[in-house]
Design a protein around this motif. Structure first.
Motif, mmCIF file in Angstrom:
data_model
loop_
_atom_site.group_PDB
_atom_site.id
_atom_site.type_symbol
_atom_site.label_atom_id
_atom_site.label_comp_id
_atom_site.label_asym_id
_atom_site.label_seq_id
_atom_site.Cartn_x
_atom_site.Cartn_y
_atom_site.Cartn_z
ATOM 1 N N TYR A 117 33.056 82.097 28.703
ATOM 2 C CA TYR A 117 32.176 80.932 28.776
ATOM 3 C C TYR A 117 32.838 79.755 29.493
ATOM 4 O O TYR A 117 32.156 78.922 30.091
ATOM 5 C CB TYR A 117 31.738 80.536 27.359
ATOM 6 N N ILE A 118 34.165 79.693 29.445
ATOM 7 C CA ILE A 118 34.880 78.692 30.250
ATOM 8 C C ILE A 118 34.625 78.964 31.728
ATOM 9 O O ILE A 118 34.409 78.040 32.520
ATOM 10 C CB ILE A 118 36.394 78.720 29.932
ATOM 11 N N ARG A 119 34.613 80.237 32.105
ATOM 12 C CA ARG A 119 34.308 80.602 33.499
ATOM 13 C C ARG A 119 32.911 80.172 33.883
ATOM 14 O O ARG A 119 32.665 79.730 35.005
ATOM 15 C CB ARG A 119 34.444 82.122 33.681
ATOM 16 N N ASP A 120 31.980 80.284 32.954
ATOM 17 C CA ASP A 120 30.603 79.868 33.250
ATOM 18 C C ASP A 120 30.497 78.364 33.462
ATOM 19 O O ASP A 120 29.713 77.899 34.296
ATOM 20 C CB ASP A 120 29.664 80.278 32.102
ATOM 21 N N ASP A 121 31.291 77.586 32.715
ATOM 22 C CA ASP A 121 31.188 76.124 32.781
ATOM 23 C C ASP A 121 32.004 75.509 33.905
ATOM 24 O O ASP A 121 31.678 74.412 34.381
ATOM 25 C CB ASP A 121 31.639 75.504 31.449
ATOM 26 N N ASN B 168 33.591 84.212 17.741
ATOM 27 C CA ASN B 168 33.109 84.190 19.129
ATOM 28 C C ASN B 168 31.661 84.661 19.209
ATOM 29 O O ASN B 168 30.827 84.061 19.888
ATOM 30 C CB ASN B 168 33.981 85.091 20.004
ATOM 31 N N LEU B 169 31.382 85.752 18.503
ATOM 32 C CA LEU B 169 30.037 86.318 18.530
ATOM 33 C C LEU B 169 29.025 85.354 17.897
ATOM 34 O O LEU B 169 27.898 85.225 18.362
ATOM 35 C CB LEU B 169 30.036 87.657 17.787
ATOM 36 N N ALA B 170 29.449 84.656 16.848
ATOM 37 C CA ALA B 170 28.554 83.730 16.149
ATOM 38 C C ALA B 170 28.142 82.552 17.020
ATOM 39 O O ALA B 170 27.049 82.005 16.856
ATOM 40 C CB ALA B 170 29.232 83.223 14.876
ATOM 41 N N PHE B 171 29.018 82.150 17.952
ATOM 42 C CA PHE B 171 28.732 80.964 18.753
ATOM 43 C C PHE B 171 28.219 81.281 20.158
ATOM 44 O O PHE B 171 28.117 80.381 20.998
ATOM 45 C CB PHE B 171 29.991 80.091 18.879
ATOM 46 N N THR B 172 27.874 82.550 20.419
ATOM 47 C CA THR B 172 27.450 82.899 21.780
ATOM 48 C C THR B 172 26.158 82.201 22.200
ATOM 49 O O THR B 172 25.941 81.952 23.382
ATOM 50 C CB THR B 172 27.250 84.427 21.915
ATOM 51 N N ARG B 173 25.301 81.867 21.249
ATOM 52 C CA ARG B 173 24.030 81.234 21.592
ATOM 53 C C ARG B 173 23.984 79.767 21.144
ATOM 54 O O ARG B 173 22.924 79.188 20.983
ATOM 55 C CB ARG B 173 22.858 82.012 20.989
ATOM 56 N N THR B 174 25.140 79.191 20.937
ATOM 57 C CA THR B 174 25.226 77.790 20.525
ATOM 58 C C THR B 174 25.645 76.939 21.710
ATOM 59 O O THR B 174 26.474 77.358 22.525
ATOM 60 C CB THR B 174 26.283 77.631 19.401
ATOM 61 N N ALA B 175 25.079 75.754 21.828
ATOM 62 C CA ALA B 175 25.477 74.838 22.899
ATOM 63 C C ALA B 175 26.953 74.510 22.744
ATOM 64 O O ALA B 175 27.445 74.267 21.648
ATOM 65 C CB ALA B 175 24.642 73.556 22.826
ATOM 66 N N ARG C 202 33.728 75.631 23.261
ATOM 67 C CA ARG C 202 34.307 74.469 22.579
ATOM 68 C C ARG C 202 34.329 74.712 21.064
ATOM 69 O O ARG C 202 35.306 74.377 20.382
ATOM 70 C CB ARG C 202 33.523 73.205 22.912
ATOM 71 N N TRP C 203 33.267 75.305 20.537
ATOM 72 C CA TRP C 203 33.233 75.635 19.113
ATOM 73 C C TRP C 203 34.241 76.738 18.794
ATOM 74 O O TRP C 203 34.937 76.674 17.778
ATOM 75 C CB TRP C 203 31.830 76.081 18.715
ATOM 76 N N MET C 204 34.290 77.760 19.667
ATOM 77 C CA MET C 204 35.204 78.882 19.443
ATOM 78 C C MET C 204 36.649 78.401 19.298
ATOM 79 O O MET C 204 37.387 78.834 18.404
ATOM 80 C CB MET C 204 35.108 79.873 20.610
#
Length: 572
Positions: A53-57, A175-182, A186-188
């Motif tokens: 997700y860092i790569r995505d941002d 990681n899996l729990a926060f995959t659909r969180t804004a 950062r949460w991970m």
């Protein structure tokens, strides 16, 4: 980056459950310090998912494998410094302050990463976390060992090792729990600050190690702590045992000309026993890393994507299997290391590793050679077509050509069958948005294939082969193979060799997959594992069931050959 698991048998575990139930204070000590192992494991696993997700941002991270490797490996670099500094701080200020400082560093690092506006700040946070991990990795087991009743010490220290692998498993769940969180990553990364804060608070309410206090001539304080750990009728015996142990330790230190690490090492290298022990100890620690374990632990979601699973959440869910198997393997090792023996377990483990790495190399060769083609028309994508893709040139392109294009492109799979020809688009956000808007899979790492499931099986088999043997035995070998008077300095040298090897592998894996290809990279690790098998066969002896004195006599024998069964028992 794998932690050491102290050996303990089933009887010791039964005694542990019984004693901690009757004296919960002991469990409180072990659990509070053991959170350091949980933090160690969590940091190892969490970055693998957060990196997706860092790569995505951050586009610059997505385009630079070196930057990705640096984000991952700076924690390892910090851990090398943290472990070295932690050793000095443990002796000077005590185990408890060292754990408190490790928690503070970890907490600060987690917050810095969670709020980082640019990749450089993420790297800074990773360094802070690494410093904390390095200190915790050596201090937590030490504190547990010195504050535990002798008869259940091995079992309690083993729980620290289990918490390391448990932390890795927990990180994948988080990681899996926060995959659909804004703010996914950062949460991970930020959530890691919570257990560090909890441990900090718990440690404030716990005492210093009684052994450290005794060495600092604070004998009454040491006795007060031992009263909480042992029944009253055992107290005098334990105080006497502590006195004799500390006096023997001080005498051993004096026999090697003082406390300086370099003085000890310099004198030790003149001993055949120390040289042979160091060869074996460093060899197994370096081999532990160079068989490629941290390519799996740090980059397993990326490897899953290279195998053809494009979705971040899917990659994380499938990677959960590897961390679960790693935790299971640590438990298996505890029950088999004293039955099978250290040497045999290492060699059997390497046979499995070599087989699995060869299979992974073959799978990725298959993925590359059966990559779906790129459509010759660009009508569907308009000006979003990859600038390197020129159908008029007559060159046939596949998905693999697309994701490796110099311009940085992505493959938009066919909307019906992912194995049919798709389109090659610019990897700018517009290309990804166009593809996902059409409900098509977007690939920037691997490509669609029929071989992905085989890669997952190979990864799982690799972990099953690695964890009970190469994952835990190197630490046990290093706890047994050195003379007592050199055990601290030699164990420290071997541990630093482990961390440096970890850093090298972590910092180069993605660059190797980019330069050589995924399949050749795994085959390279396979070849290294073959070399490790030969060297371990030649230089690492069996220490199962041998008292320290017999190990020393075995190593100094003129007829010593590591692959021959020791005749020390017969001679003694």
């Amino acid at each position: 980056m794998e932690g050491g698991v102290h050996k303990a048998d089933k009887t010791e575990f039964k005694e542990c459950f019984s004693l901690t139930w009757k004296h919960p204070y002991i469990l409180r000590l072990a659990f509070s310090a053991g959170i350091g192992g949980l933090l160690f494991g969590y940091d190892t696993g969490v970055i693998s998912g957060a990196l997706l997700y860092i790569r995505d941002d951050f586009q610059q991270v997505d385009r630079s494998t070196v930057l990705q490797e640096t984000i991952v490996s700076m924690a390892v670099a910090g851990a090398i410094v943290g472990a070295a500094f932690g050793g000095w701080m443990n002796d000077r200020f005590g185990r408890r302050p060292s754990i408190l400082l490790a928690d503070a560093l970890f907490f600060v690092g987690a917050i810095v990463m969670a709020v980082a506006p640019i990749p450089a700040i993420i790297i800074l946070g990773r360094i802070f976390v690494g410093l904390g991990v390095g200190m915790a990795s050596m201090t937590s087991p030490l504190y547990i060992s010195e504050a535990s009743p002798a008869k259940i010490r091995g079992a309690l220290v083993s729980t620290n090792g289990l918490l390391i692998t448990g932390g890795q498993f927990l990180s994948y769940l988080i990681n899996l729990a926060f995959t659909r969180t804004a703010g996914t990553w950062r949460w991970m990364l930020g959530v890691a600050g919570l257990p560090a804060l909890v441990q900090f608070i718990l440690m404030l309410m716990l005492p210093e190690s009684p052994r450290w206090l005794y060495r600092k001539e604070r004998k009454e304080e040491a006795a007060e702590i031992l009263r909480k750990i042992y029944p009253s009728h055992e107290l005098d015996k334990e105080m006497e045992a502590l006195r004799l142990s500390v006096e023997a330790e001080i005498a051993e230190e004096g026999s090697v000309d003082g406390h300086g690490m370099f003085n000890k090492l310099k004198k030790g290298m003149g001993s055949t026993v120390v040289r042979r022990g160091l060869v074996a100890g460093i060899l197994v620690q370096v081999a532990q890393q160079f068989v490629g374990i941290n390519t799996v632990m740090y980059y397993s979601p990326t490897i899953v994507q290279l195998a053809g699973y494009a979705s971040n959440s899917t990659a994380l869910a499938l990677s959960l299997i590897t961390s679960g198997l790693n935790a299971l393997g640590s438990i298996v090792s505890i029950f088999f290391v004293d039955r099978a023996g250290r040497r045999k377990l290492l060699l059997l483990s390497l046979i499995g590793i070599i087989t699995c790495l060869a299979l992974l190399g073959g799978v990725f060769f298959g993925v590359a050679s059966h990559s779906p083609a790129v459509e010759l028309t660009n009508q569907v994508s308009g000006n979003l077509t990859c600038p390197d893709f020129k159908p008029a040139s007559g060159t046939t392109w596949t998905c693999m050509n697309c994701v490796k294009a110099a311009a940085g492109c992505g493959f938009c799979a066919h909307d019906g069958n992912k194995l049919l020809p798709g389109t090659c688009l610019t990897s700018e956000s517009a290309g990804k948005q166009f593809c996902e808007a059409a409900s098509r899979e977007w690939y920037t790492r691997g490509c669609p294939s029929n071989f992905g499931w085989l890669a997952l099986i190979s990864l799982g088999a690799y972990i099953i082969s690695y964890s009970p043997g190469m994952g835990t035995v190197p630490w046990i070998v290093n706890s047994e193979i050195y003379p007592l008077r050199y055990r601290g300095v030699c164990g420290g040298v071997a541990a630093v060799a482990n961390w440096i090897s970890n850093l090298i592998v972590t910092q180069t894996f993605l660059s190797l997959t980019e330069a050589l290809g995924t399949a050749p990279t795994f085959l390279l690790f396979c070849c290294i594992s073959v070399v490790a098998f030969v060297l371990i066969f030649l230089f690492v002896p069996e220490t199962k069931g041998l008292p320290f004195e017999e190990v020393e006599r075995m190593l100094e024998s003129k007829s010593y050959k590591a692959w021959k069964k020791s005749s020390v028992r017969a001679q003694s």
